[in-house]
Design an enzyme around this catalytic site. Structure first.
Site, PDB file in Angstrom:
ATOM      1  CG  HIS A 397     -30.973  21.868  61.066  1.00  7.65           C
ATOM      2  ND1 HIS A 397     -32.206  22.277  61.502  1.00  7.65           N
ATOM      3  CD2 HIS A 397     -30.705  20.718  61.730  1.00  7.65           C
ATOM      4  CE1 HIS A 397     -32.664  21.422  62.390  1.00  7.65           C
ATOM      5  NE2 HIS A 397     -31.777  20.453  62.543  1.00  7.65           N
ATOM      6  CD  GLU A 398     -28.130  17.971  60.238  1.00 10.16           C
ATOM      7  OE1 GLU A 398     -27.770  17.566  61.361  1.00 10.16           O
ATOM      8  OE2 GLU A 398     -29.309  17.923  59.859  1.00 10.16           O
ATOM      9  CG  HIS A 489     -37.374  16.838  64.439  1.00 13.88           C
ATOM     10  ND1 HIS A 489     -36.918  15.679  65.005  1.00 13.88           N
ATOM     11  CD2 HIS A 489     -36.332  17.386  63.788  1.00 13.88           C
ATOM     12  CE1 HIS A 489     -35.639  15.527  64.705  1.00 13.88           C
ATOM     13  NE2 HIS A 489     -35.248  16.542  63.966  1.00 13.88           N
TER      14      HIS A 489
HETATM   15 ZN   LIG Z   1     -31.759  18.883  63.884  1.00 14.52          ZN
END
Ligand SMILES: [Zn+2]
Length: 900
Positions: A397-398, A489
Site C-alpha cells: 500500500h505505502e 480512507h
Molecule cells: Zn494510504
C-alpha cells in the site's frame, strides 16, 4: 473529421442490453466532453497516423489539431509509458509558465514496427484559463495567512481544521496541554494555477510541524490575488483507521538482500534487483531506533539515521521487532510485483527506494505508517501491534502511493483521494495474496492490514475490507473536506471494491494489468469516481478485452453504484438554504431569523463574499463589496460584521453593514495581523487576532467610535473565541502556570471595562481542565469543558457575574466528543461524534440539543452524513453545514428530531 458525442449511460445500456454485440466494436471516433473546458475528457477509437521518432513530439503534433481546442505550447511532458504496442505520453498543463494544479492530458498511440498510430487522447486540460501571473499578495503574507489559520481555535475546537482528518481512529482530541498548533512552520513555494473558473493564481505553502500532538505536513494553497486560503491537502498518506496487527513478525523465514560493509557489518541494502545500475537503484531500509516521527517529515533521510545493521548475515530478533526484516523483504516483493507489470521501481525509472522503520511518537509506539512523498515510514509497533511493516499489504500500500505519485498523481482529497487510497489498497492486497499464495476465495484475502495485530483476529485487526460491498449512493460517507481529507480512507473501498470484484472474477493477472494500465495511462489527478470508471473501462478496451470481460467490469461498477449522477439520490430531513458551499472557511452565524455565511462561486473560483438570508428561506443577499477575501461573518440579527484582506493596503480589515444593506459597508478596523474570529452586539464588535510578533492569540474589543482595546493585554495571557451579548463579552482566557496551560471563560463588562474570570472547573489527574467555546447569553455564559483530558466535554453554565457554575451536561466517560458548540437562552447544542467504533455515516459527527436548564442530549437531525459547523437561532432552530448529499450545503430545521 468530426466526433460523435457519447455518454457513459448510452455505452452502458448498450452493454447491458446487447452484450457481446454493442460493445464488441466501437465505431470510431467517439468523444466525451468535460464541463468547463473545451478540451475533451476523452477521445477514443481514433486511427490516425502519427509522426515517427520522438513520441512527445508526435503527441504534441496530434494535439495541435483544432478539434482539441488546446494549446500544445502549454504542455510539459511528464513521462511516456510503453506497454507492449501501447505507448502513452502524459503531459502536465502550464498556463503562462505556471503549473496548473491537477491538469494532465494524455495521448495514446499504438505502434507497429516503425509505424505509430494515434488511437485516443484525453484527460484534463483547462481551455478557459485567463490568469494574470502577477501576485498581489506576497509569498510572506501567504505564509502568514496559512500559518495563522492553524492558530484559529483552541481546545475542543481545534479539531475542525485538521484534527478530524484522522477522526476517532487516532483517539480522543488533545487537551490544552498540547497547545493549539504551536510548532508549525510555513514555507512558501511556487505560484500555481488552481483550476476553478478562469483559474485562480495561488501560492503553494508547505506547513510542517506538530499539531494536536500529531505530525503535520500540509500543502496549503492561498489565493495570490486576494489572500484567501483555498484548500489544504494532507501530504502524509496515513493509514488511518487501521485498528489492529504482524515474525517476519509472523515467523516466516525470508531471504534478505543485505550488504556487507568494509567494517564487516551487514546492512539492509538491496542491490540485487534489476533496477540496480552500479550507482543507484537500491532498496534501503533504515532503523530510526525509536526516533520521533516528527524528525522524519522533511525530505530525505535525516543525518545520523543508519541502515538496519547486523554483525552477521542473520538479522536477529531485534530486526524482527523493529520491522526492518518485514519492510526490507516486503519492499523487494513489491518491487518484483511491479516489475511484473512492466514497471521499474516506484518512480518507474529504477530510483532508489527508502524505508524507515521503528519510529515513535512522543516516546510512545507509533501505530501507523505513511508515505511522505519520498519514503515509506513505519511505526515501531508496541504491545498490541507488530511493526506496521509486518503486513505485506501495508508495505505494498505505502509503496503504491509512490507509484501513484509518479503516474496519475491522484490528488489526496475527496473522490480522487479515495481512488488513490483504493488503488494503494488494491495493489497492496494483490502483492500480498500473490506472494503468500493466498487464494482469492480466502475470506481474509480482501482484508487490508489484517496481520498487524498481536492479539486481535484478522477480521477485527483489518483496517479495511475490499470485499465490503459498499455502494456509492447508499454507503458514501457524507464528509466535508475537513474530515479525512474528504473521505480518502472512508470512501476508498467503494472504488477498490470494484477492482477487487474484477480480480475475483477474472483473476489477478488480468485485473492487475487493468488497474495498472488505468492508473498509468488514463487517470488524471482530479478524477472523481465517474472519471475513474471511464479510465478503467478505457484501459479494458485498450487491452483488447472481450465484450464479455468488459461487461464484467461494467457490472462491477454498477454493483458498487458508480455511475454518473449517483450523488443525487440521498435523502435528508432539512431545508436547504444555500446549495453547494464551496468556501473552505465557511461557518454560519444566526441571530433571530437571519443568518450570515461566506461562500464562493459554484466552481470555488471567486474570492468569497458575505451572504445574509432568512431562515424561512428565500434568496440570500450579498453584503460585501469588491473582489477580495471576505470571511468569518457574525450577526446580531440587525447587522453583520466580517473580516477581509485588502491586498492594496496589505492589511486585514473588519467591516460592518446592516443586514438590509441600507447603507454601504463601514470600515471598523484595520489590523496588520490575521483576524481569526469575530462577534457583534449593537455598537460593540469583538475580534480575535493571531499576533505574528508575539505568537499569541489576543482578544480586542471596540465600542462605537472609541479606540479599540486589547482585552488580553496582560503578559502571558491569550484569548480565544469572543462571544458578545448585550453589553458583555465572553472569551476563553488561556495562561500558563506551573508548566501547564490553564483555560476558563472570562466575562468582560464593556461599559465598565471590568472583567470577571469564571473560576476554573477543577481538572482531575493533576491536569487543569480545558474550557472551550463560551457563548454569552442574556443571563448566563455557556461553554464546553473537559475535566479529565479524555477528549469528551461536558457543558457548563455560569451566571453573567461569573458565579454559580453548574453542569448542564456533566463531563465524564459518557460525555460527548465534540467538534462544535453553540447555545441560545433556552437550549444548548453540541456537534459530537456518536458512540461506535466503526466509521460509517451513523458514526460521523451529528448535532445534539438539550435544555439550558439541563436534561438529556437529543438527536437534532436524522441526516445521515456529517453535520458540521452550526449556529443556534431562536427556540429550537439551528442552521448548519451538512455533508450528507454529496456536497456541502447550508441547511436548517426548527426543532430536534429526537428519534431517528
Ligand atoms: Zn494510504
Amino acid at each position: 473529421m468530426s466526433w460523435r458525442p457519447i455518454t457513459l449511460a448510452a455505452a452502458l445500456c448498450a452493454a447491458l442490453f446487447f452484450p457481446g454485440v454493442a460493445v464488441a466494436e466501437d465505431p470510431p471516433p467517439e468523444v466525451e466532453n468535460r464541463a468547463g473546458t473545451r478540451a475533451p475528457a476523452e477521445v477514443r477509437g481514433l486511427s490516425e497516423p502519427a509522426q515517427a521518432g520522438d513520441p512527445v513530439a508526435a503527441a504534441r503534433a496530434h494535439l495541435a489539431d483544432p478539434r482539441y481546442h488546446l494549446d500544445p505550447a502549454e504542455l510539459t511532458p511528464l513521462r511516456t509509458v510503453v506497454d507492449g504496442r501501447d505507448e502513452t505520453v502524459r503531459f502536465a498543463q502550464r498556463h503562462r509558465g505556471l503549473p496548473v494544479f491537477g491538469a494532465h492530458y494524455l495521448v495514446h498511440f499504438r505502434t507497429d514496427g516503425g509505424q505509430r498510430e494515434v488511437v485516443g487522447a484525453g484527460g484534463r486540460f483547462l481551455t478557459e484559463l485567463s490568469v494574470d501571473p502577477t501576485p498581489s499578495v506576497t509569498a510572506d503574507t501567504a505564509a502568514r495567512i496559512a500559518r495563522g489559520l492553524m492558530s484559529r481555535s483552541h481546545g475542543a475546537t481545534q479539531s475542525p481544521g485538521q484534527g478530524h482528518t484522522q477522526g476517532r481512529a487516532q483517539g480522543p482530541a488533545q487537551g490544552p496541554a498540547q497547545g493549539p498548533a504551536q510548532d508549525v512552520t510555513a514555507r512558501t513555494g511556487e505560484l500555481v494555477v488552481v483550476p476553478r473558473g478562469a483559474g485562480v493564481l495561488a501560492w503553494h505553502v508547505v506547513l510542517s510541524g506538530r499539531a494536536a500532538g500529531r505530525p503535520l505536513l500540509l500543502d496549503a494553497y492561498v489565493d495570490a490575488r486576494s489572500g484567501r486560503p483555498l484548500f489544504t491537502v494532507d501530504r502524509l498518506r496515513y493509514e488511518g483507521p487501521v485498528q489492529g496487527s504482524g515474525q517476519t513478525a509472523h515467523g516466516r523465514t525470508v531471504t534478505l538482500n543485505a550488504y556487507q560493509r568494509a567494517d564487516g557489518a551487514y546492512e539492509l541494502r538491496d542491490r540485487g534487483r534489476a533496477m540496480w545500475n552500479g550507482t543507484t537503484g537500491e532498496i534501503l531500509t533504515y532503523d530510526a531506533r525509536g526516533g520521533d516521527v516528527f524528525d522524519y517529515l522533511g525530505s530525505g533521510i535525516p543525518p545520523g539515521t543508519e541502515l538496519a545493521r547486523s554483525a552477521t548475515p542473520a538479522f536477529g530478533p531485534e530486526h524482527t521487532d523493529s520491522g526492518a526484516v518485514d519492510a526490507h523483504w516486503g519492499a523487494g516483493q513489491v518491487y518484483e510485483f511491479y516489475r511484473g507489470l512492466g514497471r521499474d521501481g516506484l518512480d518507474g525509472q529504477g530510483g532508489t527506494m527508502h524505508s524507515v522503520v521503528n519510529v515513535t511518537i512522543d516516546g510512545e509506539p507509533f501505530a501507523n505508517a505513511f508515505w511522505d512523498g519520498t519514503k515509506m515510514i513505519y511505526g515501531g509497533g508496541g504491545p498490541d501491534y507488530h511493526s506496521f511493516a509486518a503486513s505485506l499489504d501495508v508495505v505494498g500500500h505505502e509503496m503504491t502511493h509512490g507509484v501513484i505519485q509518479h503516474s496519475a498523481n491522484l490528488v489526496y482529497l475527496g473522490q480522487s483521494g479515495a481512488i488513490n487510497e483504493g488503488l494503494a489498497d488494491y495493489f497492496g492486497n494483490a502483492v500480498q495474496v500473490d506472494t503468500l499464495g493466498i487464494p482469492m476465495s480466502d475470506p481474509n484475502a480482501s482484508l487490508l492490514g489484517e496481520d498487524l495485530c498481536k492479539t486481535l483476529p484478522p477480521t477485527e485487526c483489518a483496517g479495511r475490507d475490499l470485499g465490503d460491498g459498499r455502494v456509492a449512493g447508499e454507503d458514501y460517507l457524507g464528509v466535508t473536506i475537513t474530515f479525512d481529507n474528504g473521505g480518502v480512507h472512508l470512501n476508498s473501498t467503494i472504488f477498490s471494491g470494484v477492482l477487487w470484484d474484477v480480480r475475483e472474477r477474472l483473476g489477478g493477472r488480468k485485473a492487475d494489468k487493468l488497474a495498472y494500465k488505468a492508473l498509468t495511462e488514463y487517470m488524471t489527478p482530479l478524477d472523481d469516481f465517474t472519471d475513474g470508471r471511464r479510465a478503467v473501462e478505457s484501459a479494458a478496451r485498450a487491452l483488447g478485452w472481450s465484450a464479455r470481460d468488459r461487461l464484467t467490469v461494467a457490472l462491477a461498477f454498477e454493483r458498487h453504484g458508480i455511475r454518473p449522477g449517483w450523488e443525487r439520490t440521498i435523502r435528508t430531513d432539512s431545508r436547504v438554504l444555500i446549495d453547494n458551499i464551496t468556501d473552505f472557511n465557511a461557518i454560519p452565524d444566526v441571530a433571530g431569523d437571519r443568518y450570515v455565511i461566506s461562500n464562493s462561486s459554484p466552481d470555488g473560483a471567486a474570492p468569497p463574499w458575505i451572504l445574509t438570508g432568512r431562515l424561512r428561506g428565500g434568496k440570500p443577499v450579498t453584503l460585501s463589496e469588491g473582489d477580495r477575501w471576505n470571511y468569518y461573518p457574525a450577526t446580531d440579527g440587525r447587522q453583520a460584521v466580517w473580516a477581509s484582506y485588502d491586498t492594496a493596503q496589505t492589511s486585514f480589515q473588519i467591516h460592518a453593514r446592516p443586514l438590509d444593506a441600507s447603507t454601504p459597508p463601514r470600515l471598523v478596523y484595520q489590523a496588520p495581523d490575521l483576524v481569526t474570529e469575530l462577534d457583534v452586539a449593537g455598537d460593540v464588535i469583538a475580534w480575535q487576532i493571531f499576533e505574528q510578533a508575539s505568537g499569541e492569540t489576543e482578544i480586542w474589543i471596540k465600542r462605537g467610535d472609541a479606540a479599540p482595546v486589547k482585552v488580553t493585554a496582560a503578559a502571558g495571557v491569550s484569548g480565544y473565541q469572543p462571544s458578545l451579548n448585550g453589553g458583555r463579552l465572553a472569551y476563553v482566557r488561556v495562561w500558563e502556570e506551573d508548566g501547564a496551560l490553564h483555560s476558563t471563560p472570562a466575562i468582560y463588562d464593556v461599559a465598565a471595562g471590568t472583567e470577571v474570570v469564571v473560576p476554573e472547573v477543577p481538572g482531575t489527574g493533576g491536569l487543569p481542565s480545558d474550557s472551550a467555546m463560551p457563548i454569552m447569553l442574556s443571563r448566563y455564559v455557556a461553554w464546553a469543558v473537559d475535566t479529565d483530558a479524555d477528549g469528551r466535554y461536558g457543558i457548563m453554565r455560569a451566571a453573567a457575574d461569573g458565579t454559580g457554575t453548574t453542569a448542564v451536561v456533566p463531563d465524564g466517560p459518557a460525555a460527548p466528543q465534540p467538534i462544535w458548540f453553540h447555545a441560545n437562552d433556552t437550549r444548548v447544542a453540541i456537534g459530537a461524534w456518536p458512540e461506535g467504533d466503526t466509521l460509517e455515516n451513523a458514526t460521523l459527527p451529528k448535532i445534539y440539543q438539550a435544555p439550558l436548564t439541563g436534561g438529556p442530549l437529543q438527536r437534532y437531525s436524522c441526516n445521515r452524513g456529517l453535520q458540521d459547523y452550526f449556529s443556534a437561532g431562536e427556540g429550537g432552530t439551528i442552521a448548519w453545514l451538512d455533508g450528507t448529499a454529496g456536497d456541502t450545503d447550508l441547511v436548517t430545521r426548527d426543532r430536534a428530531a429526537v428519534r431517528c
